[in-house]
Design a protein around this motif. Structure first.
Motif, PDB file in Angstrom:
ATOM      1  N   PRO A  45       0.766  -1.157   0.109  1.00  0.00           N
ATOM      2  CA  PRO A  45      -0.042   0.029  -0.043  1.00  0.00           C
ATOM      3  C   PRO A  45       0.870   1.340   0.015  1.00  0.00           C
ATOM      4  O   PRO A  45       0.402   2.182  -0.510  1.00  0.00           O
ATOM      5  CB  PRO A  45      -0.926  -0.269   1.248  1.00  0.00           C
ATOM      6  N   LEU A  46       2.044   1.376   0.455  1.00  0.00           N
ATOM      7  CA  LEU A  46       2.865   2.627   0.442  1.00  0.00           C
ATOM      8  C   LEU A  46       3.491   2.773  -0.987  1.00  0.00           C
ATOM      9  O   LEU A  46       3.727   3.983  -1.319  1.00  0.00           O
ATOM     10  CB  LEU A  46       3.979   2.113   1.156  1.00  0.00           C
ATOM     11  N   THR A  47       3.565   1.854  -1.853  1.00  0.00           N
ATOM     12  CA  THR A  47       4.136   1.968  -3.100  1.00  0.00           C
ATOM     13  C   THR A  47       3.260   3.049  -4.074  1.00  0.00           C
ATOM     14  O   THR A  47       1.884   2.557  -4.530  1.00  0.00           O
ATOM     15  CB  THR A  47       4.220   0.704  -3.722  1.00  0.00           C
ATOM     16  N   LEU A  48       3.746   4.125  -4.280  1.00  0.00           N
ATOM     17  CA  LEU A  48       2.779   5.227  -5.103  1.00  0.00           C
ATOM     18  C   LEU A  48       3.011   5.242  -6.619  1.00  0.00           C
ATOM     19  O   LEU A  48       4.411   5.383  -6.828  1.00  0.00           O
ATOM     20  CB  LEU A  48       2.960   6.282  -4.309  1.00  0.00           C
ATOM     21  N   ASN A  74      13.662   3.694   6.323  1.00  0.00           N
ATOM     22  CA  ASN A  74      13.164   5.087   6.252  1.00  0.00           C
ATOM     23  C   ASN A  74      12.139   5.507   7.127  1.00  0.00           C
ATOM     24  O   ASN A  74      11.385   6.471   6.835  1.00  0.00           O
ATOM     25  CB  ASN A  74      13.173   5.375   4.753  1.00  0.00           C
ATOM     26  N   GLY A  75      11.838   4.844   8.345  1.00  0.00           N
ATOM     27  CA  GLY A  75      10.821   4.917   9.166  1.00  0.00           C
ATOM     28  C   GLY A  75       9.611   4.293   8.795  1.00  0.00           C
ATOM     29  O   GLY A  75       8.555   4.486   9.695  1.00  0.00           O
ATOM     30  N   TYR A  76       9.677   3.414   7.975  1.00  0.00           N
ATOM     31  CA  TYR A  76       8.506   2.481   7.581  1.00  0.00           C
ATOM     32  C   TYR A  76       8.768   1.216   7.939  1.00  0.00           C
ATOM     33  O   TYR A  76       8.081   0.198   7.321  1.00  0.00           O
ATOM     34  CB  TYR A  76       8.077   2.742   6.032  1.00  0.00           C
ATOM     35  N   ALA A  77       9.491   0.834   8.942  1.00  0.00           N
ATOM     36  CA  ALA A  77       9.811  -0.689   9.251  1.00  0.00           C
ATOM     37  C   ALA A  77       8.480  -1.198   9.562  1.00  0.00           C
ATOM     38  O   ALA A  77       8.181  -2.459   9.221  1.00  0.00           O
ATOM     39  CB  ALA A  77      10.591  -0.883  10.222  1.00  0.00           C
ATOM     40  N   ASP A  78       7.594  -0.317  10.507  1.00  0.00           N
ATOM     41  CA  ASP A  78       6.192  -1.232  11.121  1.00  0.00           C
ATOM     42  C   ASP A  78       5.652  -1.696   9.896  1.00  0.00           C
ATOM     43  O   ASP A  78       4.838  -3.006   9.879  1.00  0.00           O
ATOM     44  CB  ASP A  78       5.482  -0.221  11.536  1.00  0.00           C
ATOM     45  N   GLN A  79       5.472  -1.258   8.708  1.00  0.00           N
ATOM     46  CA  GLN A  79       4.663  -1.338   7.497  1.00  0.00           C
ATOM     47  C   GLN A  79       5.486  -2.399   6.620  1.00  0.00           C
ATOM     48  O   GLN A  79       4.565  -3.091   5.902  1.00  0.00           O
ATOM     49  CB  GLN A  79       4.323  -0.192   6.567  1.00  0.00           C
TER      50      GLN A  79
END
Ligand SMILES: Nc1nc2c(c(=O)[nH]1)N[C@H]1C(S)=C(S)[C@@H](COP(=O)(O)O)O[C@H]1N2
Ligand SMILES: [Mo]
Length: 333
Positions: free
Chosen positions: A215-218, A314-319
């Motif tokens: 879902p983060l990939t834009l 880059n701060g998105y480890a949880d996701q």
């Protein structure tokens, strides 16, 4: 910077950005006369920050978009003039100021983006489809270049998984390959090996299918409320916020689902320095510099940019950490 003889191989390395263009030319033995004659030589990092000889970036038309709460946050934004004026887009030159100065020649409308390969329903999108086919969302993402500088950017786009769902990947699809437009008449770096940093063009990138579906990939079509200016990759580019910026391929003309891991431009240029994964990781240094900290490009001038710790993924480890369970991140850098 240590003094040494600059070879052609060094020119293909992204670290060339860390030098002033003037130094690079000098080390390559290009004369001061050539330097004053070269329009590109007028714009280096420092002069850009001083606001010298930099034409205003052409701005895109305003977009209509939602601001889902999930993708908003209170991170301090990198100002718009730096997001659109301090760029890497080697097709338009090596200096950070070159893309804003030179990318006006990119013809981004009309545009054709094809989605093909291991899919049941190949698809072609035109320029207007890019902003009309899917609801657009503003997403404030951290952005981390492998050169150890970072920004926070309000991108506008739609998640790539929506487009992939439309084309119906087959069970053979394991990777997604992306390609930038090849237009040497409009892109001086594709025509001239020196201007283009010796990279092989067209620029290509790739993701594993599960990374592409995340879902983060834009797929990004705008920034700061407006359509992307050419220097940021008009009319459509990729944004993968947990990976180094070079994964964020610009001005995409094709997306191809594949069985095999596709080649990627920086990996082809220097495979020991730039991996396929390129996940942001403070514990895995670049062979020639540390990745433990980064220089955040905020509202200040070149001398007061903030040094801050690099965050895992880059701060998105949880996701995203679950995508790499069992994978050795030092080997698969
Ligand atoms: N086609 C193409 N895409 C590219 C590049 C490039 O040189 N050519 N540079 C990459 C690098 S190294 C970075 S850091 C980001 C920079 O994106 P920005 O200029 O919008 O910040 O674009 C990436 N996408
Ligand atoms: Mo980068």
């Amino acid at each position: 910077m240590k003094t040494k003889t600059l070879t052609e191989a060094d020119v293909t390395a992204e670290s060339v950005f860390m030098m002033q263009r003037r130094q690079v030319l000098k080390m390559l033995g290009i004369s001061a006369t050539a330097l004053t004659l070269s329009p590109a030589a007028h714009a280096d990092l420092l002069s850009w920050f001083k606001g010298n000889d930099r034409p205003p970036a052409p701005s895109g038309k305003p977009l209509t978009f939602d601001k889902p709460a999930e993708w908003q946050n209170t991170l301090p934004l990198t100002p718009e003039d730096k997001v659109t004026g301090y760029n890497n887009f080697y097709e338009f030159g090596l200096d950070k100021a070159d893309p804003a100065a030179n990318a006006g020649s990119l013809k981004s409308d009309p545009w054709t983006l094809t989605i093909d390969g291991e899919v049941a329903k190949p698809l072609t999108l035109d320029h207007d489809d890019l902003t009309r086919r899917f609801p657009l969302e503003e997403r404030i993402y951290r952005m981390r270049c492998v050169e150890a500088w970072s920004m926070v950017v309000p991108w506008i786009g739609f998640p790539l998984h929506k487009l992939l769902a439309l084309v119906e990947p087959t069970s053979n699809a394991k990777y997604v390959a992306f390609k930038t437009i090849y237009a040497p008449d409009d892109m001086p770096g594709q025509k001239d090996r020196f201007i283009g940093g010796g990279l092989k063009y067209p620029y290509v990138e790739g993701l594993r299918l599960d990374e592409a579906m995340h879902p983060l990939t834009l797929l990004t079509v705008g920034v700061y409320g407006k359509a992307l200016p050419p220097q940021n990759g008009a009319p459509v580019r990729l944004t993968v916020p947990w990976k180094y910026g070079f994964k964020g391929i610009k001005s995409i003309v094709s997306i191809t689902l594949t069985r095999e891991q596709p080649p990627t431009t920086w990996n082809l240029a220097a495979s020991d320095e730039y991996g396929f994964y390129a996940n942001v990781n403070p514990h895995v240094d670049h062979p020639r510099w540390s990745q433990a900290t980064e220089r955040f490009i905020g509202a200040g001038g070149v001398l007061d940019v903030k040094r801050q710790p690099t965050l895992l993924f880059n701060g998105y480890a949880d996701q995203v950490a679950s995508l790499y369970r069992g994978l050795n991140l030092k080997e698969n850098f």
